[in-house]
Design a protein around this motif. Structure first.
Motif, short mmCIF file in Angstrom:
data_model
loop_
_atom_site.label_atom_id
_atom_site.label_comp_id
_atom_site.label_asym_id
_atom_site.label_seq_id
_atom_site.Cartn_x
_atom_site.Cartn_y
_atom_site.Cartn_z
N SER A 147 1.82 11.86 -10.49
CA SER A 147 3.27 12.09 -10.46
C SER A 147 3.98 10.98 -9.70
N GLU A 148 3.40 10.58 -8.58
CA GLU A 148 3.99 9.49 -7.80
C GLU A 148 3.96 8.20 -8.60
N THR A 149 2.86 7.97 -9.30
CA THR A 149 2.71 6.72 -10.05
C THR A 149 3.68 6.64 -11.21
N ALA A 191 -4.59 7.83 -9.36
CA ALA A 191 -3.79 8.29 -10.49
C ALA A 191 -4.68 8.37 -11.74
N ALA A 192 -4.97 9.58 -12.19
CA ALA A 192 -5.97 9.77 -13.26
C ALA A 192 -5.36 10.18 -14.59
N CYS A 202 5.01 10.11 0.81
CA CYS A 202 4.75 11.55 0.82
C CYS A 202 5.50 12.30 -0.28
N LEU A 203 6.56 11.70 -0.84
CA LEU A 203 7.33 12.37 -1.89
C LEU A 203 7.91 11.30 -2.81
N ASP A 204 7.54 11.40 -4.08
CA ASP A 204 7.92 10.32 -5.01
C ASP A 204 9.42 10.19 -5.20
N SER A 205 10.15 11.31 -5.22
CA SER A 205 11.57 11.25 -5.56
C SER A 205 12.44 10.76 -4.42
N GLY A 250 0.83 -1.20 0.00
CA GLY A 250 0.00 0.00 0.00
C GLY A 250 0.85 1.24 0.00
N LEU A 251 0.52 2.20 -0.85
CA LEU A 251 1.24 3.48 -0.91
C LEU A 251 0.24 4.61 -0.74
#
Length: 827
Positions: free
Chosen positions: A152-154, A173-174, A107-110, A43-44
């Protein structure tokens, strides 16, 4: 003794301490982020929010728990936990199998890659993919991942899962990019793509006839994709994107609002995540940016913080597009039960970003948070569970335990799913997009709540509805307008002013054109040749076709005149034949008289072709007989006037010329030459540009005058020859104006020519001033007048002398006139 007492007391004290320590220990698992089970689901969830990316001078992950909490995301996090607990307690779904979970605060993708690497590792290691794993111990510990939330995270983490076809079932994610299965083969989602929500937004704008809008989007994958889809969607509509802006933490809201206000934009679309939306709307309140219609995307249309924000009513009217709020049965009890227990994740962090300082949140707070994306989380977990149920070939009461489950097997079953959850049929299309669900259209009322005012259903068919009466506009009862230029009046075409088609000036369509606002409001369309229109028309009317039929009274009178001319020429020919050897007939031209009378009769044929509907043959015969045979008539009169002058004036001075003329029959050579030349000119002219039917549409906008068009350029030679013969005839006849009275045909010829010239001057003037259907009758009348001028003023006086004054038709009388003329000249 004391020592003995202490030896007995200390064990008791330790036992008591141990008991107290045991009573104060957590009675629940050590962390909300982890749960052991036969199969693990990853889960993310972005439970905390990072407004500005954190930069380091060395590789370092971020501590999410130190950042602001996103309450709605924490609610979704609890929903995943509840869904797995509910499945584990079910006897129908995965009966003898337990599900576990490994959830991370993304909380932050990078800077959240340690969590991702943990999920895709096998026994703590990440190895290159070679052959399918043969031992269960070598299989990835997670069978699927629920999340992440944002596009963006996806787009950052998805490629890592795609390598081993680990299914990602995203609940938020749309971006439309994820529908491309070549790039994202194991991606599915339980929310509709941006393409669907943009379609709803465009339908709302069209419903209220708004044309001049601003599109504010987040500066990320989600927002940029939404803006590009919006631009494509409005391409073939009357909607204009007047202003667009990518929003981030450095956005100057004051300057942005000034630009929107300067452009008189009243409709603002906010296609941004929750936290960006809060910054945007709160800035609008602080900067007193009022009286606008805001259209909220599904990420913030149910935002509780903004609904209750002080001064929210000042910004105008807020409409939103949201997923329908689906009540999850049992979830409230789960939250109350969970919050009544003591959690230990604050004390011990099991793994990177698996801790949340959420002790201040009560169960009531969690339940009352923004319910957006709740059902997508719930359905995503159930989708993975149903897919695993099918992989394990579960039956009544048990599942097969000898099946090694690989993530790609779960993916294959996910694609084929079709089950019912809370009265909704859950299934995915070939792109991994949901084939279920709908959108609600909400209005932020004055009580600080959202109110459903419409809906947009996708399946099984598209259906859009808005109840206008439920919306309280900031303009009171009237729907606000947002246009660059007011609509043009009927019959006016739009002329684009600048780069936007919504900005235009209005120009009235001139007569002969019209504007069709539904097809192309920017163009004055020319009417067909058979139609007409006035200035400022929206359609064309059929023209009235006019011509002079044979039954017309004008046509009948003119044709009677033509027949009368034929009768007169025939009668005169008979009279001249009887009196052929008399001086009057010889002085009139002798045999030449019959040629002239015959040509006049043939010329009259043209008159009959000026009536009825013109055809090609009618147009040719309208001009050919008159021009050809009238040339012969004029040539005869040229010769006749020349002979008169020659006898009385030229013969004495130029005897050789007179002798040559008489010897070679010069008069017939001239007549024949004129006839042949005219015939050749007509042949050449008609070959180049023959007369043809012509519809006169310029003079009368509501009429079509059927006529014949003769090319003056092609037939100029024929006309010039006629004019030349007329001038030559006039010169010779004028030279003989003082000849003896009975021999003075020259005067009669001069008078006939004057009438001829006057006739055609009158017709030319009428033709310039008037082009109606009667012009054909006038043309026929001019032809008839040209014929009658010679018949009446040249031949009729001679017929009168023959019949009523026979004494003047003697040789002695003519010789007496010649002798008197000779004496006068001598004197």
């Amino acid at each position: 003794m004391i020592t003995t007492i202490m030896e007995h007391f200390l064990p008791s004290l330790c036992l008591l301490g141990s008991l107290l320590h045991a009573l104060t220990q957590c009675t629940v698992p050590s962390s909300e982020f982890q749960l052991q089970g036969d199969y693990l689901i990853g889960g993310l969830f972005d439970i905390h929010y990072v407004s500005t990316p954190v930069y380091h001078d060395r590789p370092e992950t971020i501590n999410c728990s130190s950042k602001p909490l996103i309450e709605s995301s924490y609610r979704r996090f609890q929903l995943m936990r509840y869904a797995i607990e509910e499945i584990n307690n079910s006897t129908n779904l995965l009966p003898n199998v337990s599900l576990g979970y490994e959830i991370f605060d993304h909380c932050l993708d990078s800077q959240n890659f340690p969590a991702i690497l943990n999920l895709i590792s096998v026994n703590g290691l990440i190895q290159p993919w070679t052959q399918p794993h043969k031992n269960l111990s070598d299989v990835s510990k997670v069978i699927a991942v629920v999340g992440p939330f944002s596009s963006s995270e996806t787009v950052t983490v998805a490629p890592l899962f795609m390598m081993n076809l680990i299914p990602i079932v995203s609940y938020g994610a749309a971006s439309s990019a994820f529908s491309e299965k070549v790039k994202f083969p194991s991606f599915l989602r339980t929310v509709h793509s941006n393409q669907n929500i943009i379609e709803v937004i465009v339908n709302i704008i069209l419903h209220f006839n708004w044309r001049w809008v601003a599109f504010l989007n987040s500066d990320d994958e989600y927002g940029i994709d939404g803006r590009e889809l919006f631009i494509k969607k409005i391409k073939d509509t009357e909607i204009c994107l007047a202003y667009t802006k990518d929003l981030n933490d450095k956005t100057n809201y004051s300057q942005m609002f000034k630009q929107i206000k300067a452009q008189k934009i009243y409709i603002i679309i906010g296609f941004v995540p929750t936290m960006t939306a809060e910054g945007l709307v709160k800035s609008a309140i602080q900067l007193n940016f009022t009286n606008k219609v805001w259209i909220a995307g599904d990420t913030w249309s149910l935002n509780k913080n903004l609904l209750k924000a002080r001064g929210i009513r000042n910004i105008g009217t807020v409409l939103g597009v949201s997923q329908p709020v689906v009540k999850i049965p049992g979830f409230s009890n789960f939250i109350y039960s969970s919050k009544s227990q003591t959690h230990c994740e604050n004390a011990v962090q099991q793994f990177c970003n698996q801790v949340c300082d959420c002790s201040s949140l009560s169960a009531k707070d969690i339940i009352s948070m923004d319910p957006s994306f709740s059902f997508p989380v719930y359905s995503a977990v159930y989708a993975v569970a149903n897919a695993l149920h099918n992989v394990l070939q579960c039956g009544v009461g048990k599942c097969k335990g000898n099946i090694t489950v690989y993530p790609h097997m779960v993916l294959a079953e996910l694609k084929k799913l079709n089950f019912t959850l809370l009265n909704q049929s859950i299934q995915f299309d070939e792109n991994g997009d949901p084939e279920f669900g709908s959108y609600s259209i909400v209005f932020w009322n004055h009580s600080g709540d959202t109110e459903d005012v419409g809906f947009f259903k996708f399946h099984p068919s598209f259906h859009f509805f808005i109840n206008n009466t439920k919306i309280q506009w900031y303009t009171d009862k009237e729907v606000p307008t947002s246009i660059c230029s007011p609509d043009c009046h009927d019959g006016h075409a739009k002329k684009q002013d600048g780069i936007h088609k919504c900005c235009f000036t209005c120009e009235i369509c001139p007569n002969g054109t019209y504007v069709n606002s539904t097809e192309d409001p920017y163009k004055c369309i020319k009417c067909k040749e058979t139609e007409w229109s006035e200035d400022g028309s929206t359609s064309c009317n059929l023209r009235v076709v006019e011509y002079t039929p044979f039954k017309d009274s004008q046509a009948i009178l003119i044709m009677v005149g033509a027949w009368a001319l034929v009768g007169l020429t025939l009668a005169m020919s008979i009279l001249f034949t009887i009196n052929y050897n008399t001086p009057i007939v010889r002085s009139a031209g002798g045999p030449m008289c019959f040629l002239i009378l015959g040509c006049l009769s043939l010329c009259s044929l043209s008159v009959f072709f000026y009536f009825d509907k013109p055809t090609l043959s009618f147009c040719i015969l309208r001009f050919l007989p008159f021009i050809l045979f009238y040339t012969v008539c004029l040539a005869c009169f040229v010769v006749r006037s020349f002979q008169i002058v020659c006898i009385f004036k030229i013969a004495a001075k130029f005897p050789m010329l007179h002798s040559w003329w008489m010897k070679y029959h010069g008069q017939w050579m001239v007549i024949t030459g004129a006839f042949v030349i005219q015939a050749l000119l007509l042949l050449i002219g008609y070959s180049c540009g023959p007369p043809k039917p012509y519809n006169e549409t310029l003079q009368y906008p509501d009429k079509i005058i059927l006529s014949c068009d003769i090319s003056l350029k092609a037939n100029s030679g024929s006309v010039i020859l006629l004019i030349f013969l007329s001038c030559l005839c006039f010169i010779f006849s004028y030279m003989g104006k003082d000849l003896p009275k009975n021999y003075n045909e020259a005067k009669a010829i001069t008078f006939c020519l004057l009438i001829l010239i006057l006739t055609w001057i009158i017709f030319a003037t009428a033709y310039v001033l008037y082009r109606g259907k009667s012009i054909q009758s006038l043309n026929a009348l001019a032809v008839l007048s040209s014929l009658y001028s010679f018949l009446l003023w040249y031949f009729l006086p001679k017929c009168y002398i023959i019949i009523f004054q026979p004494y003047k038709n003697t040789q002695q009388y003519f010789q007496g006139l010649i002798q008197n003329y000779t004496k006068t000249i001598s004197q």
